[in-house]
Design a protein around this motif. Structure first.
Motif, PDB file in Angstrom:
ATOM      1  N   SER A  31       0.835  -1.205   0.000  1.00  0.00           N
ATOM      2  CA  SER A  31       0.000   0.000   0.000  1.00  0.00           C
ATOM      3  C   SER A  31       0.868   1.252   0.000  1.00  0.00           C
ATOM      4  N   ARG A  32       1.933   1.255   0.810  1.00  0.00           N
ATOM      5  CA  ARG A  32       2.838   2.417   0.838  1.00  0.00           C
ATOM      6  C   ARG A  32       3.586   2.553  -0.482  1.00  0.00           C
ATOM      7  N   ARG A  33       4.045   1.426  -1.008  1.00  0.00           N
ATOM      8  CA  ARG A  33       4.840   1.494  -2.241  1.00  0.00           C
ATOM      9  C   ARG A  33       4.039   2.079  -3.400  1.00  0.00           C
ATOM     10  N   PHE A  34       2.786   1.659  -3.524  1.00  0.00           N
ATOM     11  CA  PHE A  34       1.995   2.066  -4.691  1.00  0.00           C
ATOM     12  C   PHE A  34       0.976   3.160  -4.371  1.00  0.00           C
ATOM     13  N   ASN A  35       1.061   3.717  -3.161  1.00  0.00           N
ATOM     14  CA  ASN A  35       0.163   4.804  -2.774  1.00  0.00           C
ATOM     15  C   ASN A  35      -1.293   4.422  -3.021  1.00  0.00           C
ATOM     16  N   ALA A  36      -1.624   3.219  -2.589  1.00  0.00           N
ATOM     17  CA  ALA A  36      -2.976   2.691  -2.799  1.00  0.00           C
ATOM     18  C   ALA A  36      -3.351   1.835  -1.600  1.00  0.00           C
ATOM     19  N   ASP A  37      -4.598   1.388  -1.580  1.00  0.00           N
ATOM     20  CA  ASP A  37      -5.088   0.513  -0.517  1.00  0.00           C
ATOM     21  C   ASP A  37      -5.064  -0.908  -1.065  1.00  0.00           C
ATOM     22  N   ILE A  38      -3.968  -1.641  -0.820  1.00  0.00           N
ATOM     23  CA  ILE A  38      -3.733  -2.944  -1.444  1.00  0.00           C
ATOM     24  C   ILE A  38      -4.113  -4.064  -0.471  1.00  0.00           C
ATOM     25  N   GLN A 170     -15.986  -9.873   2.585  1.00  0.00           N
ATOM     26  CA  GLN A 170     -14.953  -9.545   3.550  1.00  0.00           C
ATOM     27  C   GLN A 170     -14.569  -8.075   3.527  1.00  0.00           C
ATOM     28  N   LEU A 171     -14.563  -7.481   2.344  1.00  0.00           N
ATOM     29  CA  LEU A 171     -14.198  -6.068   2.234  1.00  0.00           C
ATOM     30  C   LEU A 171     -15.349  -5.168   2.680  1.00  0.00           C
ATOM     31  N   GLY A 172     -16.572  -5.691   2.540  1.00  0.00           N
ATOM     32  CA  GLY A 172     -17.738  -4.908   2.924  1.00  0.00           C
ATOM     33  C   GLY A 172     -18.167  -3.902   1.881  1.00  0.00           C
ATOM     34  N   ALA A 173     -17.477  -3.892   0.769  1.00  0.00           N
ATOM     35  CA  ALA A 173     -17.785  -2.979  -0.342  1.00  0.00           C
ATOM     36  C   ALA A 173     -17.049  -3.496  -1.566  1.00  0.00           C
ATOM     37  N   ALA A 174     -17.378  -2.944  -2.704  1.00  0.00           N
ATOM     38  CA  ALA A 174     -16.690  -3.353  -3.927  1.00  0.00           C
ATOM     39  C   ALA A 174     -15.358  -2.612  -4.047  1.00  0.00           C
ATOM     40  N   PRO A 175     -14.269  -3.318  -4.310  1.00  0.00           N
ATOM     41  CA  PRO A 175     -12.990  -2.628  -4.538  1.00  0.00           C
ATOM     42  C   PRO A 175     -13.022  -1.888  -5.871  1.00  0.00           C
ATOM     43  N   ASP A 176     -12.042  -1.046  -6.082  1.00  0.00           N
ATOM     44  CA  ASP A 176     -11.944  -0.356  -7.376  1.00  0.00           C
ATOM     45  C   ASP A 176     -11.380  -1.286  -8.446  1.00  0.00           C
ATOM     46  N   ALA A 198     -22.808  -8.680  -9.811  1.00  0.00           N
ATOM     47  CA  ALA A 198     -22.875  -8.227  -8.422  1.00  0.00           C
ATOM     48  C   ALA A 198     -22.200  -6.880  -8.173  1.00  0.00           C
ATOM     49  N   ALA A 199     -21.182  -6.545  -8.961  1.00  0.00           N
ATOM     50  CA  ALA A 199     -20.443  -5.295  -8.758  1.00  0.00           C
ATOM     51  C   ALA A 199     -19.828  -4.867 -10.086  1.00  0.00           C
ATOM     52  N   PRO A 200     -20.663  -4.422 -11.023  1.00  0.00           N
ATOM     53  CA  PRO A 200     -20.185  -4.173 -12.386  1.00  0.00           C
ATOM     54  C   PRO A 200     -19.185  -3.032 -12.526  1.00  0.00           C
ATOM     55  N   ASP A 201     -19.044  -2.197 -11.514  1.00  0.00           N
ATOM     56  CA  ASP A 201     -18.106  -1.079 -11.614  1.00  0.00           C
ATOM     57  C   ASP A 201     -16.671  -1.468 -11.261  1.00  0.00           C
ATOM     58  N   VAL A 202     -16.466  -2.683 -10.782  1.00  0.00           N
ATOM     59  CA  VAL A 202     -15.116  -3.130 -10.442  1.00  0.00           C
ATOM     60  C   VAL A 202     -14.311  -3.337 -11.723  1.00  0.00           C
ATOM     61  N   ALA A 300      -3.113   4.406  -8.072  1.00  0.00           N
ATOM     62  CA  ALA A 300      -2.849   5.312  -6.953  1.00  0.00           C
ATOM     63  C   ALA A 300      -4.163   5.836  -6.370  1.00  0.00           C
ATOM     64  N   GLY A 301      -4.286   5.737  -5.048  1.00  0.00           N
ATOM     65  CA  GLY A 301      -5.472   6.221  -4.363  1.00  0.00           C
ATOM     66  C   GLY A 301      -6.663   5.293  -4.426  1.00  0.00           C
ATOM     67  N   LYS A 302      -6.504   4.123  -5.024  1.00  0.00           N
ATOM     68  CA  LYS A 302      -7.629   3.198  -5.209  1.00  0.00           C
ATOM     69  C   LYS A 302      -7.506   1.982  -4.276  1.00  0.00           C
ATOM     70  N   THR A 303      -8.644   1.311  -4.106  1.00  0.00           N
ATOM     71  CA  THR A 303      -8.666   0.060  -3.357  1.00  0.00           C
ATOM     72  C   THR A 303      -8.481  -1.084  -4.344  1.00  0.00           C
ATOM     73  N   VAL A 304      -7.429  -1.859  -4.127  1.00  0.00           N
ATOM     74  CA  VAL A 304      -7.037  -2.898  -5.078  1.00  0.00           C
ATOM     75  C   VAL A 304      -6.925  -4.244  -4.354  1.00  0.00           C
ATOM     76  N   VAL A 305      -7.528  -5.277  -4.924  1.00  0.00           N
ATOM     77  CA  VAL A 305      -7.406  -6.632  -4.387  1.00  0.00           C
ATOM     78  C   VAL A 305      -6.584  -7.474  -5.357  1.00  0.00           C
ATOM     79  N   CYS A 306      -5.501  -8.046  -4.860  1.00  0.00           N
ATOM     80  CA  CYS A 306      -4.685  -8.974  -5.644  1.00  0.00           C
ATOM     81  C   CYS A 306      -4.957 -10.392  -5.150  1.00  0.00           C
ATOM     82  N   VAL A 307      -5.282 -11.291  -6.050  1.00  0.00           N
ATOM     83  CA  VAL A 307      -5.525 -12.673  -5.672  1.00  0.00           C
ATOM     84  C   VAL A 307      -4.203 -13.441  -5.740  1.00  0.00           C
ATOM     85  N   THR A 308      -3.701 -13.821  -4.568  1.00  0.00           N
ATOM     86  CA  THR A 308      -2.502 -14.660  -4.517  1.00  0.00           C
ATOM     87  C   THR A 308      -2.980 -16.107  -4.625  1.00  0.00           C
TER      88      THR A 308
END
Length: 415
Positions: A31-38, A170-176, A198-202, A300-308
């Protein structure tokens, strides 16, 4: 008619009889490296250390519901799918026959046998996966079993969609943005189909290994194509041909939204995640995290989910991974030096090394009584820029050398 999202929700609920949701964890370092909510969706923490258990469970459950007397399941896999099928077979109390290539590492065979126990039989057939697959399908037809595809199956795709169900819950909202690895396309298809309802804007970003970019080839060619050559290093995602069903679900993905990750850079990501976060990922499991470098400008500034997607890493591969990571980052190079055959020549060369330059390899390739001998030299240093200075000093002293670090053919023979 039940919608895909409703079916995925129902499949997810039934999975709770097998395992709890995998964790969704915010990663402060990224999150710090990419200035985002990872956030990392930790599929490497499933019971079989990959998401493959989801599709295998859902497909097996539905087959048994439709055909209660079906007690024979067959698959072909050298890795995570085999383990997912084995786990599901033991859970349902059915027989499974798992075909694996003869070349499959013993570690993977042992893990598959551990998960399946007495419920499964493992057959080692063929040096290459295509031979293994053909043998498995012939065997399945002969016994009247049900063949479980690792990705090109509607029920498998539906099961993989449970990853997205859990993310939203788990997130309680749709990520960006959701970043997903792509191999055969089962995970990407399921997640995309669920989020579309379910969350077409993602926004989705899909990542393939550069040496196995079957979705990229299919999108460019207007349909599934078989790659002529595949680099199997990212073995959990290096697929020569995208599935027909999965391509149908992904055929309208803009090509610009499909990224390719170089294998050497994936190695650097694996080492970094291991050293800094203590997270053990397999190469395919690191694809989504690795792609953040290419996505830095748009997340940057967005909520991002990475699937490991998986953590079945064979630590016997660690030296190779470290080697490739060092070479990618530019702090390790190999070159062939034409060393004069005179007293003091080697001492002169050594005097040109900087304080942070270490010799990792030194081997005479050809030595004669004539004027010069060829020497293979590996140098590891603290910063990539040190090589610029070293090569300048070598040039000034008239040494003749060739950097072979990125020469794949020579590297295979010499390094």
């Amino acid at each position: 008619m039940t919608s895909f999202s409703d079916a995925a929700l129902a499949a997810t609920a039934r999975m709770r009889a097998l395992f709890p949701p995998t964790p969704l964890q915010r990663n402060e370092f990224l999150s710090r490296r990419f200035n985002a909510d990872i956030w990392l969706k930790r599929e490497d923490l499933s019971p079989v250390r990959s998401y493959k258990i989801r599709g295998a469970f859902n497909a097996m459950r539905k087959v048994r519901a439709d055909t209660p007397d079906q007690g024979q399941f067959v698959c072909a896999s050298a890795g995570n799918h085999a383990q997912g099928v084995a786990f599901a077979c033991r859970h349902f109390g059915v027989r499974g026959t798992i075909f694996m290539p003869v070349t499959t590492p013993q570690q993977k065979i042992l893990k598959t046998r551990t998960f399946g126990g007495e419920a499964i039989t493992i057959k080692l057939v063929g040096d290459y996966f295509d031979d293994t697959l053909a043998a498995a399908q012939d065997y399945c037809a002969g016994i009247g079993g049900h063949f479980l595809s690792p990705f090109d199956d509607d029920d498998v795709i539906e099961g993989q969609a449970s990853v997205a169900v859990e993310i939203l819950d788990q997130l309680g909202a749709a990520p960006d943005v959701v970043v997903l690895p792509v191999g055969g396309g089962g995970l990407a298809s399921g997640v995309r189909m669920f989020l579309a309802e379910a969350a077409p804007d993602v926004a989705l970003r899909l990542v393939e290994p550069a040496g196995g970019a079957s979705l990229t080839a299919a999108l460019a060619g207007g349909g599934p194509v078989t790659l002529k050559k595949v680099d199997n290093f990212v073995d959990g995602a290096a697929v020569a041909r995208i599935g027909d069903r999965t391509y149908a679900a992904l055929s309208d993905v803009p090509l610009a939204q499909v990224l390719t990750a170089p294998e050497d850079r994936i190695c650097a990501t694996l080492i970094e995640v291991l050293n800094i976060e203590g997270i053990v990922l397999e190469p395919a499991g690191a694809l989504a995290v690795d792609a953040l470098t290419d996505l830095a400008g748009e997340i940057a500034g967005k909520t991002v989910v990475c699937v490991t997607s998986g953590g079945n890493f064979d630590f016997e591969r660690l030296p190779e991974v470290k080697e490739r990571a060092l070479r990618f980052s530019g702090v390790k190079k190999y070159f062939v030096l034409r060393l004069p055959q005179r007293p003091g020549a080697l001492r002169e060369f050594l005097s040109l090394l900087g304080p942070d330059d270490d010799i990792a390899r030194f081997e005479y390739l050809k030595k004669s009584a004539r004027n010069f001998g060829s020497v293979l030299i590996g140098i590891e240093t603290a910063e990539a820029a040190n090589f610029t200075d070293l090569f300048a000093r070598l040039d000034a002293k008239g040494f003749i050398y060739e950097d072979i670090t990125q020469n794949q053919t020579l590297s295979e023979f010499l390094i």
